[in-house]
Design a protein around this motif. Structure first.
Motif, PDB file in Angstrom:
ATOM      1  N   LEU A   6      69.608  -7.801   6.725  1.00  0.00           N
ATOM      2  CA  LEU A   6      70.263  -6.691   7.407  1.00  0.00           C
ATOM      3  C   LEU A   6      71.061  -5.845   6.426  1.00  0.00           C
ATOM      4  O   LEU A   6      70.967  -4.620   6.415  1.00  0.00           O
ATOM      5  CB  LEU A   6      71.246  -7.233   8.451  1.00  0.00           C
ATOM      6  N   ASN A   9      69.000  -3.905   3.893  1.00  0.00           N
ATOM      7  CA  ASN A   9      68.372  -2.787   4.604  1.00  0.00           C
ATOM      8  C   ASN A   9      69.375  -1.640   4.770  1.00  0.00           C
ATOM      9  O   ASN A   9      69.081  -0.474   4.533  1.00  0.00           O
ATOM     10  CB  ASN A   9      67.904  -3.338   5.962  1.00  0.00           C
ATOM     11  N   LEU A  10      70.584  -1.999   5.141  1.00  0.00           N
ATOM     12  CA  LEU A  10      71.652  -1.019   5.367  1.00  0.00           C
ATOM     13  C   LEU A  10      72.051  -0.331   4.062  1.00  0.00           C
ATOM     14  O   LEU A  10      72.189   0.894   3.989  1.00  0.00           O
ATOM     15  CB  LEU A  10      72.846  -1.768   5.958  1.00  0.00           C
ATOM     16  N   LYS A  13      69.600   2.158   2.788  1.00  0.00           N
ATOM     17  CA  LYS A  13      69.672   3.419   3.529  1.00  0.00           C
ATOM     18  C   LYS A  13      70.856   4.258   3.044  1.00  0.00           C
ATOM     19  O   LYS A  13      70.717   5.468   2.817  1.00  0.00           O
ATOM     20  CB  LYS A  13      69.816   3.111   5.034  1.00  0.00           C
ATOM     21  N   LEU A  17      70.678   7.962   1.261  1.00  0.00           N
ATOM     22  CA  LEU A  17      71.358   9.138   1.791  1.00  0.00           C
ATOM     23  C   LEU A  17      72.333   9.710   0.762  1.00  0.00           C
ATOM     24  O   LEU A  17      72.483  10.933   0.644  1.00  0.00           O
ATOM     25  CB  LEU A  17      72.115   8.787   3.079  1.00  0.00           C
ATOM     26  N   GLU A  21      72.280  13.470  -0.878  1.00  0.00           N
ATOM     27  CA  GLU A  21      73.475  14.279  -0.746  1.00  0.00           C
ATOM     28  C   GLU A  21      74.039  14.650  -2.123  1.00  0.00           C
ATOM     29  O   GLU A  21      74.778  15.610  -2.261  1.00  0.00           O
ATOM     30  CB  GLU A  21      74.495  13.454   0.051  1.00  0.00           C
ATOM     31  N   ILE A  78      74.110  -0.228  14.021  1.00  0.00           N
ATOM     32  CA  ILE A  78      73.794   1.188  13.863  1.00  0.00           C
ATOM     33  C   ILE A  78      74.721   1.817  12.827  1.00  0.00           C
ATOM     34  O   ILE A  78      75.935   1.679  12.907  1.00  0.00           O
ATOM     35  CB  ILE A  78      73.927   1.947  15.196  1.00  0.00           C
ATOM     36  N   LEU A  79      74.108   2.478  11.880  1.00  0.00           N
ATOM     37  CA  LEU A  79      74.889   3.248  10.912  1.00  0.00           C
ATOM     38  C   LEU A  79      75.130   4.617  11.546  1.00  0.00           C
ATOM     39  O   LEU A  79      74.205   5.395  11.720  1.00  0.00           O
ATOM     40  CB  LEU A  79      74.114   3.371   9.597  1.00  0.00           C
ATOM     41  N   GLU A  80      76.368   4.865  11.923  1.00  0.00           N
ATOM     42  CA  GLU A  80      76.648   6.071  12.697  1.00  0.00           C
ATOM     43  C   GLU A  80      76.868   7.282  11.800  1.00  0.00           C
ATOM     44  O   GLU A  80      76.289   8.344  12.013  1.00  0.00           O
ATOM     45  CB  GLU A  80      77.888   5.836  13.558  1.00  0.00           C
ATOM     46  N   ASN A  81      77.711   7.156  10.816  1.00  0.00           N
ATOM     47  CA  ASN A  81      77.888   8.272   9.892  1.00  0.00           C
ATOM     48  C   ASN A  81      78.361   7.804   8.525  1.00  0.00           C
ATOM     49  O   ASN A  81      78.750   6.656   8.352  1.00  0.00           O
ATOM     50  CB  ASN A  81      78.839   9.325  10.476  1.00  0.00           C
ATOM     51  N   LEU A  82      78.306   8.725   7.595  1.00  0.00           N
ATOM     52  CA  LEU A  82      78.757   8.459   6.231  1.00  0.00           C
ATOM     53  C   LEU A  82      79.733   9.546   5.821  1.00  0.00           C
ATOM     54  O   LEU A  82      79.535  10.712   6.140  1.00  0.00           O
ATOM     55  CB  LEU A  82      77.571   8.503   5.266  1.00  0.00           C
ATOM     56  N   GLN A  83      80.784   9.134   5.149  1.00  0.00           N
ATOM     57  CA  GLN A  83      81.699  10.144   4.619  1.00  0.00           C
ATOM     58  C   GLN A  83      81.502  10.263   3.108  1.00  0.00           C
ATOM     59  O   GLN A  83      81.436   9.264   2.415  1.00  0.00           O
ATOM     60  CB  GLN A  83      83.163   9.787   4.894  1.00  0.00           C
ATOM     61  N   PHE A  84      81.414  11.496   2.666  1.00  0.00           N
ATOM     62  CA  PHE A  84      81.205  11.757   1.237  1.00  0.00           C
ATOM     63  C   PHE A  84      82.402  12.449   0.637  1.00  0.00           C
ATOM     64  O   PHE A  84      83.086  13.224   1.307  1.00  0.00           O
ATOM     65  CB  PHE A  84      79.993  12.667   1.043  1.00  0.00           C
ATOM     66  N   GLU A  85      82.601  12.187  -0.622  1.00  0.00           N
ATOM     67  CA  GLU A  85      83.603  12.916  -1.363  1.00  0.00           C
ATOM     68  C   GLU A  85      82.798  13.966  -2.103  1.00  0.00           C
ATOM     69  O   GLU A  85      81.865  13.619  -2.823  1.00  0.00           O
ATOM     70  CB  GLU A  85      84.255  11.940  -2.339  1.00  0.00           C
ATOM     71  N   ALA A  86      83.133  15.222  -1.876  1.00  0.00           N
ATOM     72  CA  ALA A  86      82.372  16.270  -2.542  1.00  0.00           C
ATOM     73  C   ALA A  86      82.585  16.133  -4.041  1.00  0.00           C
ATOM     74  O   ALA A  86      83.697  16.276  -4.539  1.00  0.00           O
ATOM     75  CB  ALA A  86      82.837  17.636  -2.059  1.00  0.00           C
TER      76      ALA A  86
END
Ligand SMILES: [Zn+2]
Lengths: 90, 436
Positions: A6, A9-10, A13, A17, A21, A78-86
């Motif tokens: 698991l 796999n996560l 992903k 992403l 990005e 469930i991977l709901e969202n990701l936060q990125f540092e620009a």
């Protein structure tokens, strides 16, 4: 072994992403199904262990534990969202 | 330094996939080859353990599996104590048995309700089953919680317990915290009896096999932490002779080694093996229920192992109550020991079957060798044999149905492989008729 697959796999992903990005991931939000056979602390620990020493080390993991056993995704994570540092190269 | 942050929405499902694969080679005359490919992590851990301190083995091996961490801890502990000549006192031994009861309850309930039951009732998974049979899932979760409570009490937390150490426990909880669990255990016992009656009424495919059952055994109690290794075909050896009688074989089709009884071949470990070998050691109450339901040992239909698991849960709950009621605080939470150059081994009964560990350490107590034989590799050959016997009758079925049937047969065995084979990849190879 269940959690190892698991988690890898996560992580795959998230990594993918992050590459798309072109930025550093600083946080991720997960939803944990009521029947996912894994508790939030357990999941967190495996995640930290698996990302130790990688570019994902230190990522803030937010885990929402769902309690509804009838939910369609009750057995999943469930991977709901990701936060990125620009990242602007500085 | 920190740039503007942004959030992107993903909604991606993490699932276990692709770890289990089944190859079937067949032609019009029959099924010629069945190969189950599973991923088995103990191999990686053996290498990882080398150079670590002997005191770390229980906690490191506990991480091999989130469903049966206590089993790995118990085998590692006993192996280290065997190496160092440490014999746990009766109160410490009882506390370990109580902890193991917790894990049996957790693991069996997970297996019964999430993996096994949906198969019998014709649902693709527990979520679909919960729609029509919410009581089955709720009951199982309630019983499982009691197992969690036991593991939390003695292990310090629910998963990857951290309170266990070579020689005993870091800390032994007070009497009152044991007594506090009584009502919950009694309630779970009532539910487990209902669950057993329910399971006994399920429709079982006809599938009587002839197994060599292997499990720990001792005259005075149902086996958990210790005993001799015995079989229903005359094997009776001490654990230190395990490797004289069992051989692990590298098979090209799997990362898991196949374990075989030398000169005899496949054998069965797990609840059915324990049940068949130690039925007289179960409590009178469990045996009368088994008899009333027509499930007296021996049981040789792998599909009926769901009932055996229920009976073992019932036994574990009774045993936990007994251990709590007779609880004597140990004089010391653990026995101290100095490391020295030594080697030792141990086997315990993980919920899913015999789990063997062997270690060697140097005089600083650093691990120089580790060997772990998990139940999965011991049953793998038997699972393949089950499939080989079962498949000829079903090869005409559409592929999807055939896959479901194979998954079912695999799920009879082991929650730890079941989750990796929940999305079994089925590879069918039909050989053209040869004209000679
Ligand atoms: Zn396991």
């Amino acid at each position: 072994m269940h959690e190892q697959s698991l988690i890898s796999n996560l992580i795959e992903k998230i990594q993918q992403l992050a590459d798309n990005e072109g930025a550093r991931v600083v946080g991720a939000k997960l939803r944990l199904g009521a029947l996912a056979h894994i508790s939030a602390p357990h999941l967190r620990e495996h995640f930290e262990q698996a990302t130790f020493g990688t570019s994902l080390e230190g990522l803030q993991l937010e885990i929402e534990e769902l309690t509804d056993i009838h939910h369609a995704e009750a057995q999943d994570i469930i991977l709901e969202n990701l936060q990125f540092e620009a990242s602007d190269g500085q | 330094m920190a740039g503007k942050s942004k959030t992107i929405k993903v909604d991606y499902l993490a699932r276990v996939e692709g770890e289990g694969a089944l190859y079937i080679r067949y032609d019009d005359h029959g099924v010629h080859e069945v190969q189950l490919k599973i991923f088995e992590p103990p191999r990686f851990f053996e290498a990882f353990l080398r150079g670590r301190d002997y005191t770390e083995a229980p906690d490191i091996t506990a991480r091999i599996c989130g469903i049966c961490p206590v089993a790995y801890q118990m085998s590692a502990l006993h192996a280290m104590e065997n190496a160092l000549g440490l014999v746990p006192t009766e109160p410490l031994r009882n506390l370990r048995r109580l902890l193991y009861c917790g894990e049996w309850i957790e693991s069996h309930m997970l297996h019964i309700s999430m993996l096994h039951a949906p198969d019998f009732l014709g649902y693709p998974n527990a979520v679909a089953m919960a729609k029509d049979h919410p009581e089955v899932v709720q009951r199982a979760l309630e019983i499982k919680k009691t197992g969690n409570a036991l593991v939390r009490l003695l292990g310090g937390r629910e998963v990857h317990p951290i309170n266990v150490r070579v020689g005993g426990f870091y800390r032994v909880p007070g009497l009152e915290s044991f007594q506090a669990l009584r009502p919950q255990l009694l309630e779970a016992h009532t539910l487990a009896e209902l669950m057993t009656r329910w399971a006994a009424g399920l429709p079982f495919p006809h599938c009587e096999q002839s197994y060599e059952c292997v499990a720990l055994s001792n005259p005075s109690e149902y086996p958990m932490n210790e005993g001799r290794i015995v079989s229903n075909r005359g094997l009776d050896i001490s654990v230190k002779d395990y490797e004289k009688h069992f051989r692990e074989q590298q098979v090209p089709h799997s990362t898991a080694l196949h374990s075989l009884l030398i000169e005899r071949g496949a054998y069965l470990v797990g609840p059915m093996a324990r049940y068949n070998l130690s039925y007289p050691q179960l409590s009178g109450e469990v045996r009368s229920l088994a008899e009333a339901l027509g499930f007296r040992a021996p049981c040789n239909n792998p599909f009926k192992s769901i009932v055996v698991r229920c009976l073992e849960v019932l036994y574990a709950l009774e045993e936990a109550l007994r251990l709590i009621d007779t609880f004597q605080p140990p004089d010391e939470p653990y026995l101290a020991v100095e490391p020295r150059e030594a080697s030792g081994c141990a086997a315990t009964e993980a919920p899913r079957g015999l789990l063997y560990h062997r270690y060697a350490m140097n005089e600083q107590g650093k691990i120089t060798f580790a060997k772990i034989v998990a139940p999965t590799s011991q049953n793998q050959k038997t699972i393949e044999d089950d499939l080989r016997l079962m498949l000829p009758k079903f090869m005409h079925l559409p592929e999807q149905q055939l896959q479901g049937l194979c998954e079912r047969a695999i799920r009879n065995y082991d929650p730890c492989i079941s989750c990796s084979t929940h999305f079994l990849q089925l590879h069918l190879q039909h050989e053209p008729k040869r004209i000679s």
